[in-house]
Write an enzyme that holds these catalytic residues in place. Structure first.
Site, PDB file in Angstrom:
ATOM      1  CD  GLU A 221     -54.338  17.461  18.933  1.00 37.30           C
ATOM      2  OE1 GLU A 221     -54.502  18.500  18.266  1.00 37.30           O
ATOM      3  OE2 GLU A 221     -54.087  16.344  18.421  1.00 37.30           O
ATOM      4  CD  GLU A 222     -53.690  13.280  16.401  1.00 42.57           C
ATOM      5  OE1 GLU A 222     -54.553  13.765  15.645  1.00 42.57           O
ATOM      6  OE2 GLU A 222     -52.476  13.449  16.229  1.00 42.57           O
ATOM      7  CG  ASP A 242     -49.897  19.541  17.921  1.00 42.56           C
ATOM      8  OD1 ASP A 242     -49.191  18.714  17.303  1.00 42.56           O
ATOM      9  OD2 ASP A 242     -51.073  19.318  18.264  1.00 42.56           O
TER      10      ASP A 242
END
Length: 351
Positions: A221-222, A242
């Site tokens: 995701e990052e 998140d």
């Protein structure tokens, strides 16, 4: 009705943040999640990207739900071994060098050996460098001081360190008696801990879900594409869990669940957002609506990939995102409660 135990959730989060997992090197933490879920007979499988998909069958197997949280974190990679015996870094994820100045770190070699160090400005010593305070915190000026007796690039290589080795940051996690938890990587391991405890509760209490529900523990995701695949054709609702971003002009705080209205990718699905607000109001759950101006989630990545889904985003409020972060048990609890009611609710007619 029994909600997942928030103290147990904090303990799981503490374990998660203590496992190094910069994007690109997440197999150890995925293994931890896999083992945790196996204890409660949750069906899991790994995708080719290294993420983990857990599935709990529901009454309706024609329409599915997917919830996701990401276990990958910010980190770095060795870019250059300097002649001085120090390391130059290249960053993994969207953060600034000033947020890691003075941080302890760990370098993992390709053989699995782990060596500690400290991330410092080259011009740290104020007794030598006149510009110690004003020099720019950037790739050229910041370096890793290795905790070994090394003075040359050759001595570094003898330790097994090479360009491309992953560097993780010491989380410095603390769970305080007054309910605060502060640590690096609460983005998004706080949410992963919440989902693990939710799945545990579903299995322990033998809760029958109205729809087959998938839980994707994503691992990229990052860097932008953690949750954009392995979405079943039957999936209608896709909810990213998140962090809620805090700062000037934001309504998100450390005590409620943040429901995102819009981020850098655009608005989240209006009817889905209203459904989440209705659930929060009906169950007396503290929440805040908010916009995150410089933010993207696994749900927005899924939309960009072309999936025909209804997408939403909620999560605990996290202070000082992408730095030394903090939240409170109240935010963990409110996020948990909203998810608990959501997975047992009926889908909305989306028109």
């Amino acid at each position: 009705m029994t909600y997942p135990n928030s103290q147990d959730t904090l303990e799981v989060i503490k374990k998660l943040v203590s496992i190094p997992s910069p994007s690109g090197n997440t197999s150890e933490v995925i293994g931890f999640v896999e083992k945790f879920l196996a204890e409660y007979n949750v069906e899991t499988k790994r995708n080719r990207k290294g993420g983990l998909i857990a599935t709990i069958q529901g009454k309706n197997q024609k329409n599915h739900r997917m919830l996701t949280a990401h276990v990958d974190t910010l980190g770095a990679i060795v870019k250059e071994i300097k002649p001085s015996g120090r390391l130059k870094l290249d960053l993994i994820g969207g953060f600034k060098y000033n947020s890691i100045e003075g941080e302890y770190c760990e370098i993992e070699t390709s053989s699995g050996k782990k060596i500690t160090g400290t991330i410092l400005m080259h011009q740290t010593t104020v007794h030598v460098y006149k510009n110690a305070g004003t020099a720019e915190r950037n790739q050229e000026n910041m370096e890793v001081r290795i905790d070994e007796k090394v003075h040359t690039a050759d001595e570094i290589r003898l330790l097994g360190i090479e360009v491309g080795d992953f560097v993780s940051f010491d989380p410095r996690v603390q769970v305080l008696p007054n309910g605060y938890i502060k640590s690096r990587h609460l983005d998004d391991k706080a949410s992963v801990g919440i989902l693990l405890q939710l799945m545990k509760q579903i299995q322990t209490d033998k809760i029958e879900l109205p729809y087959t529900t998938h839980f994707l523990i994503s691992n990229n995701e990052e860097i932008g594409y953690g949750g954009n695949s392995n979405i079943t054709p039957e999936t209608v609702e896709y909810l990213a869990v998140d962090m809620g971003a805090m700062g000037d002009g934001q309504s998100t705080d450390e005590y409620t669940v943040s429901i995102c209205v819009k981020d850098a990718s655009g608005p989240y699905h209006y009817a889905f957002r209203k459904k989440l607000v209705e659930l929060a109001n009906a169950n007396k759950i503290g929440y805040k609506l908010d916009i995150y101006p410089f933010y993207g989630s696994d749900a927005s990545a899924a939309i960009r990939s072309g999936h025909d889904i209804i997408h939403g985003l909620i999560g605990p409020g996290i202070d000082s995102s992408h730095a030394y972060e903090r939240t409170h048990i109240s935010s963990i609890e409110n996020t948990t409660k909203l998810l608990y009611h959501y997975v047992q609710s009926e889908m909305v007619e989306y028109k």
